[in-house]
Design an enzyme around this catalytic site. Structure first.
Site, PDB file in Angstrom:
ATOM      1  N   HIS A 303       0.982  -1.249   0.051  1.00 14.98           N
ATOM      2  CA  HIS A 303       0.088  -0.076  -0.093  1.00 14.98           C
ATOM      3  C   HIS A 303       0.918   1.092  -0.042  1.00 14.98           C
ATOM      4  CE1 HIS A 303      -2.414   3.092   2.304  1.00 14.98           C
ATOM      5  NE2 HIS A 303      -3.103   2.801   1.459  1.00 14.98           N
ATOM      6  N   ASN A 304       0.545   2.069  -0.626  1.00 14.81           N
ATOM      7  CA  ASN A 304       1.435   3.334  -0.934  1.00 14.81           C
ATOM      8  C   ASN A 304       2.814   3.151  -0.989  1.00 14.81           C
ATOM      9  OD1 ASN A 304      -1.039   4.969  -0.348  1.00 14.81           O
ATOM     10  ND2 ASN A 304      -0.384   5.855   1.412  1.00 14.81           N
ATOM     11  N   GLU A 333       1.308   0.219  -5.663  1.00 14.54           N
ATOM     12  CA  GLU A 333       0.422   0.944  -5.729  1.00 14.54           C
ATOM     13  C   GLU A 333       1.045   2.321  -6.260  1.00 14.54           C
ATOM     14  OE1 GLU A 333      -3.177   3.733  -3.120  1.00 14.54           O
ATOM     15  OE2 GLU A 333      -1.762   2.336  -2.269  1.00 14.54           O
ATOM     16  N   ASP A 335       0.093   6.186  -6.900  1.00 11.73           N
ATOM     17  CA  ASP A 335      -0.941   7.455  -6.570  1.00 11.73           C
ATOM     18  C   ASP A 335      -0.385   8.584  -7.672  1.00 11.73           C
ATOM     19  OD1 ASP A 335      -2.453   6.488  -4.872  1.00 11.73           O
ATOM     20  OD2 ASP A 335      -2.058   8.049  -3.198  1.00 11.73           O
ATOM     21  N   HIS A 348       1.566  11.153  -2.298  1.00 16.25           N
ATOM     22  CA  HIS A 348       0.318  11.049  -1.380  1.00 16.25           C
ATOM     23  C   HIS A 348      -0.354  12.543  -1.427  1.00 16.25           C
ATOM     24  CE1 HIS A 348      -1.987   8.596   0.975  1.00 16.25           C
ATOM     25  NE2 HIS A 348      -2.225   9.306   2.136  1.00 16.25           N
ATOM     26  N   GLU A 382      -3.959   4.545  -8.708  1.00 16.42           N
ATOM     27  CA  GLU A 382      -4.923   5.790  -8.129  1.00 16.42           C
ATOM     28  C   GLU A 382      -4.664   6.863  -8.826  1.00 16.42           C
ATOM     29  OE1 GLU A 382      -6.118   7.220  -5.071  1.00 16.42           O
ATOM     30  OE2 GLU A 382      -7.118   5.105  -4.704  1.00 16.42           O
TER      31      GLU A 382
END
Length: 763
Positions: A303-304, A333, A335, A348, A382
């Site tokens: 995640h992230n 991931e 983003d 983020h 994302e």
């Protein structure tokens, strides 16, 4: 020094390293300082200091270094590329989560000497056998304790050394052993005498007792006696004769012994080896069927992935992707946000985390993606970008990844089930929104105001709002009307080019199990926040398990975990969720469980789910394991016998640990349990507990067993010493050693636990 065999010691690169060099240590574009580096006499330790820092210096061991990268192969050296030529630059990459060391040499010859020299030393360290490793460990201690460097140690120095080694020992006994080792009666020990002293010190009574039980003459184990031990204690039924022969071949040090018998020393070597470890060696290899649909596997997921630290101010870094992929992660991931100069960036959103370029992330995934595993990588996108930069993202993906990117179905047909990891070997899949489905192509731009995670988080009180209010037309009355006037809202359209790259992982909103059962396609997948997934698991466990036989689901940590903490992945695995995304950058229990589950099957990042989680008509419910058709609970009994050379927690002079062992079971709710031994005062060197802990395991196929060693403290929380986690199904019964890992998941030899494990049916 035995470590530096003649050939290595005469090596010109090693000689140059021992002579020392001035290298520039680079931490950022503004921080680049000269340091004097040299390899110490032990051939293992690299020492460095600044010219100005009086006595202060730093050291690290070659065994901590995983690889040497040549040239501008780190973000920091790339950012200073114009200042330092590539052939003077190199990067030392460490195991685990320790940051890189970026260095610049003064000449090409100097750079090459260090690059090649460190590589040779890493190779040497990796090819040492157990005995060489242990001897090396003992010699290292000798070097540390021999304060005046005369190659001898008097009793006072030995006493100090015992403290350093975590041993509290009555002085008379220690002096008695010292005299036994001091063959020359000079009141001091030279290095070989010290090795002898160490051997007497570490003679293991508890191993000797087991040896005596099976040895007829108390001196050696004959072939049939060893066979008897393997059958009776180690529960090895098949081919025990063959195995006994192999073990004598591999571990018996004396030539005479190799004639079909094993000495106590050979027996102890076997018990401390990979063969004597708690983890079944055969299951460390790739052993599972890899030809089933993707939905039938647990998939190691991050995640992230771009963050090295916390979610608010942490640094976004390509190194974070490299570290996750190195650990066998198969779902990363990304983003994406509109970059100010037209290039999409990864960070983020709406926080102070630094930004990296999307195209650099994709290049990094290409370069490092298939080093730990050949099986497919899922890139979870994302997407917060406007149409223009989305189209640029699509171009970067196709140009950088080329054939690695899977952009069409394997056989040109609409799939009824997902393809297998085997069929997708070496491929990268994009998980994102898609216009329409695989059935028909609709020529339209899809307007959809929220990205996957936020969409799933609607109505989920745990997630703080992440996008600006103006973009949340579904949350606030009136924004629907306003969206006609605010150009920024057109951001949320989906680019046709990007949409076309999505094949097997189309992100969709979850409308309930009933809806999915009737309408969902196998290539559609949803994301669930940890609280949503837990709630569904509790309320509709069986339906969740059934849903996960056919479709992929991804779970992710609550938005409130701004410190990058993790949730327990076990709750998600219990209902068959495949992509359980964790913050890989955060060490602790949750990552121990992830590392424990994915250690098996060649560390390839895919673990086949148990058969009752792959059958679409399954009635399995984690809340009621006893209702399963082939319910077979097991009894697990663990005798925690002793510990060996536990690391010190507190480096303060004279502090010695008071260790205790806790065994924790993770699995279906009924299997969650823990129990611990009492603590032993002042002995981290060879504590003996002889305590038995018993557990009943209702769903053995899903259970993980974690061994934790802590330093007991009655006034505050116990300090962590080491741990080891493995699946229940990978445990070898019998007398076994557990080789402990640090908080970071790295080996800390020779620290271990000695246990006797028995597994039986629970009647």
């Amino acid at each position: 020094n035995a470590y530096l065999k003649k050939s290595i010691q005469d090596d010109p690169d090693i000689k140059r390293m021992m002579a020392g060099s001035t290298l520039r240590k680079v931490k950022s574009r503004s921080w680049k300082k000269q340091r004097h580096f040299r390899l110490l006499e032990d051939g293992l330790t690299i020492w460095y200091k600044s010219k100005w820092a009086g006595k202060g210096h730093s050291t690290f061991s070659v065994t901590e270094v995983e690889a040497v990268r040549e040239g501008h192969q780190s973000e920091i050296l790339l950012s200073t590329a114009e200042e330092f030529p590539a052939d003077l630059c190199f990067t030392l990459v460490f195991h685990g989560r320790q940051g890189n060391l970026d260095l610049v040499a003064e000449s090409l010859e100097e750079a090459q000497a260090w690059i090649q020299g460190v590589r040779k030393l890493i190779h040497k360290a990796e090819t040492m056998d157990e005995q060489e490793r242990l001897d090396q460990w003992v010699r290292d201690w000798f070097q540390k304790a021999d304060k005046n460097k005369d190659g001898k140690m008097n009793f006072k120095e030995v006493k100090k050394l015992l403290k350093m080694m975590n041993v509290e020992m009555n002085e008379e006994h220690a002096y008695h052993l010292f005299k036994m080792a001091d063959k020359s009666q000079s009141d001091s020990l030279e290095i070989e005498q010290f090795v002898h002293f160490y051997k007497i010190l570490t003679q293991r009574n508890e191993v000797w007792k087991v040896f005596q039980d099976y040895s007829g003459d108390g001196e050696k184990l004959m072939l049939e006696e060893l066979e008897n031990f393997l059958r009776t204690e180690q529960q090895e039924e098949e081919q025990s004769t063959q195995h006994a022969k192999q073990l004598i071949e591999s571990y018996e040090p004396s030539e005479t012994g190799k004639q079909g018998a094993m000495s106590l020393e050979g027996f102890q070597m076997y018990l401390c080896s990979q063969d004597g470890s708690i983890f079944k060696p055969g299951l460390l290899e790739l052993y599972q069927d890899m030809s089933q649909p993707l939905s039938h596997y647990f998939i190691s997921s991050s995640h992230n992935t771009y963050l090295l630290e916390d979610q608010l101010r942490g640094q976004s870094s390509l190194e974070a992707y490299i570290q996750a992929l190195k650990r066998g992660c198969r779902c990363v991931e990304v983003d994406c946000w509109d970059g100010s100069d037209g290039e999409p960036v990864v960070y983020h959103g709406h926080t102070l985390t630094s930004k990296i370029l999307f195209k650099d992330v994709i290049s990094t995934i290409k370069e490092y993606g298939f080093r730990a595993s050949d099986f497919p990588i899922i890139v979870s996108l994302e997407n917060h970008c406007g149409l223009e930069q989305q189209t640029l993202m699509a171009q970067h993906l196709t140009q950088i990844l080329g054939d690695l990117l899977q952009t069409s179905t394997l056989d040109g047909q609409v799939p009824q089930q997902l393809p297998s990891p085997q069929e997708l070997k070496g491929k990268i899949l994009l998980k994102a929104k898609k216009i329409g489905g695989l059935e028909k192509c609709v020529d339209e731009t899809l307007t959809d105001e929220v990205s996957d995670e936020e969409e799933m988080a609607n109505g989920d009180e745990e997630s703080p709002t992440e996008e600006p209010q103006a973009e949340k037309k579904n949350k606030v009355d009136g924004w629907v009307f306003l969206s006609f006037f605010l150009p920024s809202l057109q951001k949320s359209k989906l680019s046709r080019e990007l949409s076309d790259l999505v094949v097997y992982c189309k992100s969709v909103h979850f409308h309930g199990f009933e809806h999915a059962h009737c309408h969902a396609k196998c290539y559609e997948m949803s994301s669930f926040s940890e609280s949503k997934a837990k709630k569904l698991g509790k309320e509709a466990g069986t339906e969740f398990v059934q849903y996960n036989t056919r479709q992929l689901s991804r779970t992710y940590p609550s938005g409130l975990r701004t410190d990058s903490s993790n949730y327990n992945p076990q709750d998600m695995w219990n209902v068959g969720c495949q992509i359980v995304a964790l913050n890989f950058q955060t060490a602790g229990l949750e990552m121990d469980l992830n590392d424990g589950l994915f250690k098996q099957n060649g560390g390839c990042g895919y673990i086949l789910k148990p058969d009752f989680m792959r059958d679409g008509n399954t009635h399995f419910c984690p809340e009621k394991p006893e209702e399963r058709r082939d319910y077979k609970p097991r009894r697990l009994s663990i005798q925690v016998i002793s510990g060996q050379q536990l690391p010190k927690v507190n480096q303060k002079e004279g502090s010695i640990v008071d260790p205790l062992v806790r065994v924790e079971i993770y699995g279906v709710p009924q299997d969650q349990a823990k129990d611990e031994t009492s603590h032993i005062n002042n002995n981290g060197f060879n504590p003996v507990w002889n305590a038995t802990l018993n557990f009943v395991i209702h769903t053995p196929e899903l259970a993980l067993v974690r061994f934790v060693v802590e330093d007991y403290d009655k006034a505050s929380r116990n300090d962590f010493i080491g741990q080891f986690t493995l699946p229940f199904t990978c445990i070898q019964p019998g007398y076994r050693h557990i080789h402990l890992l640090s908080k970071d998941g790295m080996a800390i030899p020779p620290s271990s636990l000695f246990v006797n494990i028995s597994i039986s049916d629970y009647e």
